[in-house]
Design an enzyme around this catalytic site. Structure first.
Site, mmCIF file in Angstrom:
data_model
loop_
_atom_site.group_PDB
_atom_site.id
_atom_site.type_symbol
_atom_site.label_atom_id
_atom_site.label_comp_id
_atom_site.label_asym_id
_atom_site.label_seq_id
_atom_site.Cartn_x
_atom_site.Cartn_y
_atom_site.Cartn_z
ATOM 1 N N SER A 74 0.803 -1.310 -0.179
ATOM 2 C CA SER A 74 0.003 0.100 -0.182
ATOM 3 C C SER A 74 0.877 1.238 0.184
ATOM 4 O O SER A 74 0.229 2.420 -0.325
ATOM 5 C CB SER A 74 -0.858 0.056 1.117
ATOM 6 O OG SER A 74 -0.196 0.230 2.505
ATOM 7 N N LYS B 278 0.492 4.659 6.950
ATOM 8 C CA LYS B 278 -0.218 5.690 5.729
ATOM 9 C C LYS B 278 0.513 6.918 5.626
ATOM 10 O O LYS B 278 1.307 7.259 6.671
ATOM 11 C CB LYS B 278 -1.265 5.638 5.965
ATOM 12 C CG LYS B 278 -2.193 4.325 6.102
ATOM 13 C CD LYS B 278 -2.148 3.416 4.855
ATOM 14 C CE LYS B 278 -3.137 2.188 4.584
ATOM 15 N NZ LYS B 278 -2.599 1.270 3.665
#
Length: 227
Positions: free
Chosen positions: A57, A130
């Site tokens: 990701s 993230k």
């Protein structure tokens, strides 16, 4: 010439000194080891911790298996994540897939100790990484093509232009105070805030969930760099 008894006494004293010194050496080594472990635990708990990238990701910035160093110290002095920071955070609820109860082969001996020291990553599956794109008060908008704007400004992911983006229904949310809107750099393959828009907070995560800011790739050596 000194009497023989004096020489014998000196020899006995010398032997005692040698025995005392020999006995102190293991205690000194044990003391050094205990001190090193204590310092490692303090650094891990309050300053720096290693984190292993579990998924794609964050590509191309971070690859699966990269070990990054996380600054846990700054939040203790009231530091808040800013736009652009790469943060590690605990699952605020529903972000991580269920962890299998049956893991097959048992953990190797001593893994719990190595994990506690930060030398082996924890594998509970409840820690994520993230990039912060918006903070409390910002308005985040996404269109059907996958483009994301914050307060009207397009936020491009790192890497070469033209990469695939996560296509979804258009959305518009205002980030609540004390929370963060986070995206993966791999916009086409990241279960980030866009996937959790219905969590009651517009997909944002709380500041309290943040473990720290990732500031460098430490391993493998070919990937060494700051973030």
């Amino acid at each position: 010439m000194p009497p023989r008894s004096g020489r014998a006494e000196r020899r006995r004293l010398a032997r005692r000194v040698r025995r005392r010194r020999a006995g102190r050496t293991p205690r000194r080594i044990a003391g050094v080891l205990c001190t090193a472990i204590a310092l490692t635990l303090l650094l891990k708990t309050f300053a720096v911790q290693a984190f292993v990238i579990p998924s794609v990701s964050m590509e191309p910035t971070l690859r699966v298996g990269d070990r990054v160093l996380v600054d846990r110290f700054t939040p203790w002095f009231g530091g808040r994540p800013a736009r652009g920071d790469v943060v590690v955070f605990t699952d605020p609820g529903g972000w991580s897939p269920p962890v299998p109860t049956d893991r097959g082969s048992p953990a190797p001996p001593g893994k719990e100790v190595l994990t506690a020291l930060g030398l082996v990553p924890a594998d509970d599956g409840r820690t994520l990484i993230k990039r912060v794109v918006a903070v409390g008060g910002d308005t985040v908008e996404g269109d059907a093509s996958g483009q994301v704007r914050v307060d009207g400004v397009l936020v491009e992911p790192p890497g070469p232009p033209g990469r695939a983006a996560h296509r979804s229904e258009p959305f518009r949310v205002t980030v609540p105070a004390g929370r963060l809107f986070v995206l993966g750099d791999n916009r086409g393959n990241s279960a980030d805030s866009r996937v959790h828009l219905g969590n009651g907070h517009g997909g944002s995560i709380p500041h309290d969930a943040v473990v720290g800011k990732a500031f460098a790739v430490a391993w493998p050596t070919a990937h060494w760099r700051t973030l």
